[in-house]
Scaffold this motif. Structure first.
Motif, mmCIF file in Angstrom:
data_model
loop_
_atom_site.group_PDB
_atom_site.id
_atom_site.type_symbol
_atom_site.label_atom_id
_atom_site.label_comp_id
_atom_site.label_asym_id
_atom_site.label_seq_id
_atom_site.Cartn_x
_atom_site.Cartn_y
_atom_site.Cartn_z
ATOM 1 N N GLU A 101 0.829 -1.213 0.000
ATOM 2 C CA GLU A 101 0.000 0.000 0.000
ATOM 3 C C GLU A 101 0.862 1.263 0.000
ATOM 4 O OE1 GLU A 101 -3.137 0.698 -0.598
ATOM 5 O OE2 GLU A 101 -3.286 -1.432 -1.039
ATOM 6 N N LEU A 102 1.979 1.199 0.727
ATOM 7 C CA LEU A 102 2.902 2.340 0.740
ATOM 8 C C LEU A 102 3.422 2.607 -0.679
ATOM 9 C CD1 LEU A 102 4.673 4.423 2.347
ATOM 10 C CD2 LEU A 102 6.407 2.625 2.515
ATOM 11 N N ALA A 103 3.757 1.523 -1.380
ATOM 12 C CA ALA A 103 4.256 1.662 -2.751
ATOM 13 C C ALA A 103 3.192 2.275 -3.653
ATOM 14 C CB ALA A 103 4.693 0.306 -3.282
ATOM 15 N N ARG A 104 1.967 1.806 -3.513
ATOM 16 C CA ARG A 104 0.881 2.332 -4.366
ATOM 17 C C ARG A 104 0.617 3.807 -4.071
ATOM 18 N NH1 ARG A 104 -1.735 -2.970 -2.820
ATOM 19 N NH2 ARG A 104 -1.145 -4.341 -4.535
ATOM 20 N N ASN A 109 1.101 9.436 -5.750
ATOM 21 C CA ASN A 109 1.625 10.792 -5.504
ATOM 22 C C ASN A 109 2.596 11.194 -6.602
ATOM 23 O OD1 ASN A 109 0.126 11.005 -3.176
ATOM 24 N ND2 ASN A 109 1.789 10.350 -1.821
ATOM 25 N N PHE A 110 3.390 10.232 -7.016
ATOM 26 C CA PHE A 110 4.343 10.493 -8.103
ATOM 27 C C PHE A 110 3.603 10.849 -9.395
ATOM 28 C CE2 PHE A 110 6.497 8.516 -11.791
ATOM 29 C CZ PHE A 110 7.638 9.298 -11.844
ATOM 30 N N ASN A 111 2.549 10.110 -9.703
ATOM 31 C CA ASN A 111 1.788 10.363 -10.937
ATOM 32 C C ASN A 111 1.046 11.692 -10.904
ATOM 33 O OD1 ASN A 111 2.413 8.247 -12.658
ATOM 34 N ND2 ASN A 111 0.992 6.868 -11.623
ATOM 35 N N ASP A 112 0.795 12.190 -9.707
ATOM 36 C CA ASP A 112 0.097 13.478 -9.591
ATOM 37 C C ASP A 112 1.032 14.664 -9.815
ATOM 38 O OD1 ASP A 112 -2.272 12.265 -9.109
ATOM 39 O OD2 ASP A 112 -2.179 12.432 -6.917
ATOM 40 N N LEU A 113 2.323 14.402 -9.873
ATOM 41 C CA LEU A 113 3.277 15.499 -10.084
ATOM 42 C C LEU A 113 3.184 16.006 -11.518
ATOM 43 C CD1 LEU A 113 6.506 14.010 -8.395
ATOM 44 C CD2 LEU A 113 5.011 15.787 -7.446
ATOM 45 N N PRO A 114 3.537 17.259 -11.746
ATOM 46 C CA PRO A 114 3.594 17.747 -13.132
ATOM 47 C C PRO A 114 4.661 16.958 -13.910
ATOM 48 C CG PRO A 114 3.838 19.556 -11.537
ATOM 49 C CD PRO A 114 3.901 18.288 -10.766
ATOM 50 N N LEU A 163 10.916 1.865 0.860
ATOM 51 C CA LEU A 163 10.562 0.613 0.168
ATOM 52 C C LEU A 163 11.791 -0.191 -0.239
ATOM 53 C CD1 LEU A 163 7.622 1.928 -2.002
ATOM 54 C CD2 LEU A 163 7.478 0.055 -0.356
ATOM 55 N N LEU A 164 12.863 0.525 -0.583
ATOM 56 C CA LEU A 164 14.081 -0.179 -1.002
ATOM 57 C C LEU A 164 14.705 -0.991 0.135
ATOM 58 C CD1 LEU A 164 15.786 2.548 -3.257
ATOM 59 C CD2 LEU A 164 14.666 0.444 -3.997
ATOM 60 N N GLN A 165 14.289 -0.723 1.367
ATOM 61 C CA GLN A 165 14.803 -1.484 2.513
ATOM 62 C C GLN A 165 14.176 -2.895 2.574
ATOM 63 O OE1 GLN A 165 17.140 -0.243 4.458
ATOM 64 N NE2 GLN A 165 17.074 1.840 3.685
ATOM 65 N N SER A 166 13.083 -3.101 1.852
ATOM 66 C CA SER A 166 12.409 -4.410 1.916
ATOM 67 C C SER A 166 13.309 -5.473 1.293
ATOM 68 C CB SER A 166 11.091 -4.379 1.134
ATOM 69 O OG SER A 166 10.336 -3.270 1.531
ATOM 70 N N LEU B 138 -3.066 -3.623 -13.073
ATOM 71 C CA LEU B 138 -2.384 -2.776 -14.066
ATOM 72 C C LEU B 138 -1.568 -1.686 -13.383
ATOM 73 C CD1 LEU B 138 -5.238 -2.517 -16.699
ATOM 74 C CD2 LEU B 138 -2.971 -3.477 -17.097
ATOM 75 N N GLU B 139 -2.115 -1.156 -12.312
ATOM 76 C CA GLU B 139 -1.396 -0.111 -11.590
ATOM 77 C C GLU B 139 -0.097 -0.678 -11.000
ATOM 78 O OE1 GLU B 139 -2.299 3.340 -8.276
ATOM 79 O OE2 GLU B 139 -3.042 1.341 -7.886
ATOM 80 N N ASP B 140 -0.200 -1.865 -10.394
ATOM 81 C CA ASP B 140 0.984 -2.493 -9.804
ATOM 82 C C ASP B 140 2.051 -2.754 -10.866
ATOM 83 O OD1 ASP B 140 -0.250 -2.438 -7.377
ATOM 84 O OD2 ASP B 140 -0.713 -4.579 -7.283
ATOM 85 N N VAL B 141 1.609 -3.313 -11.986
ATOM 86 C CA VAL B 141 2.558 -3.643 -13.057
ATOM 87 C C VAL B 141 3.211 -2.366 -13.583
ATOM 88 C CG1 VAL B 141 2.676 -4.520 -15.433
ATOM 89 C CG2 VAL B 141 1.423 -5.799 -13.706
ATOM 90 N N ASP B 142 2.391 -1.348 -13.779
ATOM 91 C CA ASP B 142 2.918 -0.074 -14.290
ATOM 92 C C ASP B 142 3.897 0.550 -13.282
ATOM 93 O OD1 ASP B 142 3.147 2.027 -16.091
ATOM 94 O OD2 ASP B 142 1.594 3.186 -15.076
ATOM 95 N N MET B 143 3.544 0.458 -12.008
ATOM 96 C CA MET B 143 4.416 1.009 -10.968
ATOM 97 C C MET B 143 5.782 0.320 -10.988
ATOM 98 S SD MET B 143 3.732 0.866 -6.898
ATOM 99 C CE MET B 143 3.628 -0.894 -6.908
ATOM 100 N N LEU B 144 5.752 -1.003 -11.069
ATOM 101 C CA LEU B 144 7.018 -1.741 -11.067
ATOM 102 C C LEU B 144 7.822 -1.433 -12.322
ATOM 103 C CD1 LEU B 144 5.615 -5.117 -9.725
ATOM 104 C CD2 LEU B 144 7.148 -3.572 -8.517
ATOM 105 N N ASP B 145 7.098 -1.241 -13.413
ATOM 106 C CA ASP B 145 7.784 -0.925 -14.673
ATOM 107 C C ASP B 145 8.416 0.458 -14.628
ATOM 108 O OD1 ASP B 145 8.548 -1.205 -17.359
ATOM 109 O OD2 ASP B 145 6.786 -0.045 -17.984
#
Lengths: 169, 152
Positions: A101-104, A109-114, A163-166, B138-145
């Motif tokens: 969930e943290l990753a999502r 948040n990343f996708n919401d950036l310009p 997340l990279l610590q996982s 799809l979101e997960d796959v896209d995120m990992l990509d």
């Protein structure tokens, strides 16, 4: 006597057929964990245009557009890219759900950036990925980090470093 | 075998009843069986029916054969010396009691249901897939990509 013969025959049949059944259940000759990522990605790819349309038609228009675009991106991938992604998807699925969930959340948040800021943050991801744990920690406390990124971007990069610590990642 | 257990429940019991009705059961066993018959109505009815058959057979006298009947019969038997496969199958299967196979078959069906391998992954069908689940995958796959989260 006949009953015993029938019993023995039935038992023999069960024994003969039980091996392949249990072998299939445990994945047969396949070694290592099951590739759920391959199943998921292949399922998505194998959907016909009609199935895709039907599967996504109930989503709000913007989310549907985004999902369609992601499917197209999946279609454009080479077999090697897909294979790599399937492996990473498997690893991601093994993360505790809180980490997933943290990753999502971080990705949204990343996708919401310009778009231009997204490129800078993506470069930050790449940089963090190549660092050791100690280097990352030092970088996140550095003046460079606080000057290069705003608060929102810093939070995204901090989540990424977390997340990279996982061990699965 | 317990004296009070209905003989019709097992093949051995049925065979003992048939032997008894045919008068071929050992005397000591016959005494035990008779004491059982006194208290078991189904076995008693079965034995009575069998004994009626045996009595009928005992009473049956073959009709006096007409002249040439035996020779015609022999000629016919020679013609049909190889019985049809259906007849052979029927003859073979009539010697088998299917009764004991029923619980075995039920046990086998139960076992097969329990130990059956998991069904193969059903290809994605729009009716079975929730849009949110597809979107999530799809979101997960896209995120990992995009984020190369665990890229090597």
């Amino acid at each position: 006597m006949k009953a015993r013969l029938w019993g023995a025959g039935t038992l023999l049949l069960m024994l003969l057929t039980s091996y392949p059944a249990s072998a299939r259940q445990s994945g047969g000759a396949q070694k290592g964990p099951a590739r759920t990522g391959a199943n998921t990605i292949e399922r998505l790819r194998r959907m016909s245009p009609e199935e895709r349309k039907k599967a996504l038609e109930k989503l709000p228009p913007e989310r549907r557009r985004q999902a369609e675009e992601r499917l197209r991106r999946l279609d454009r991938m080479s077999a090697a890219e897909r294979d790599d992604l399937e492996r990473r998807y498997d690893n991601f699925q093994r993360l505790p759900s809180a980490r997933q969930e943290l990753a999502r959340k971080m990705f949204r948040n990343f996708n919401d950036l310009p778009p231009d800021r997204r490129n800078d943050v993506r470069a930050g991801f790449e940089r963090l990925r190549r660092m050791s744990s100690a280097e990352r920690s030092a970088f996140l406390k550095s003046r460079e980090f606080s000057q290069q990124y705003n608060r929102r971007e810093q939070a995204i990069l901090e989540d990424y470093a977390e997340l990279l610590q996982s061990p699965q990642l | 075998m317990a004296t009070d257990e209905c003989r019709l429940r097992t093949e051995e019991g049925v065979e003992a009843l048939l032997e008894y009705c045919a008068g071929r059961l050992h005397a000591a066993d016959a005494v035990v069986l008779e004491s059982h018959l006194a208290g078991c109505a189904p076995c008693r009815e079965f034995a009575a029916a069998q004994q009626t058959v045996w009595q009928s057979l005992d009473a049956w006298e073959p009709a006096i054969e007409t002249q040439g009947f035996q020779s015609r019969l022999n000629a016919r038997l020679a013609e049909d010396s190889t019985p049809a496969w259906k007849d052979r199958l029927r003859a073979w299967s009539s010697g088998i009691s299917w009764k004991p196979a029923i619980p075995m078959a039920a046990a086998f069906a139960l076992w097969a249901a329990i130990s059956a391998p998991p069904r193969p992954e059903i290809p994605a069908q729009a009716e079975q897939v929730r849009p949110e689940a597809v979107e999530r995958m799809l979101e997960d796959v896209d995120m990992l990509d995009q984020l190369k989260l665990n890229a090597q």
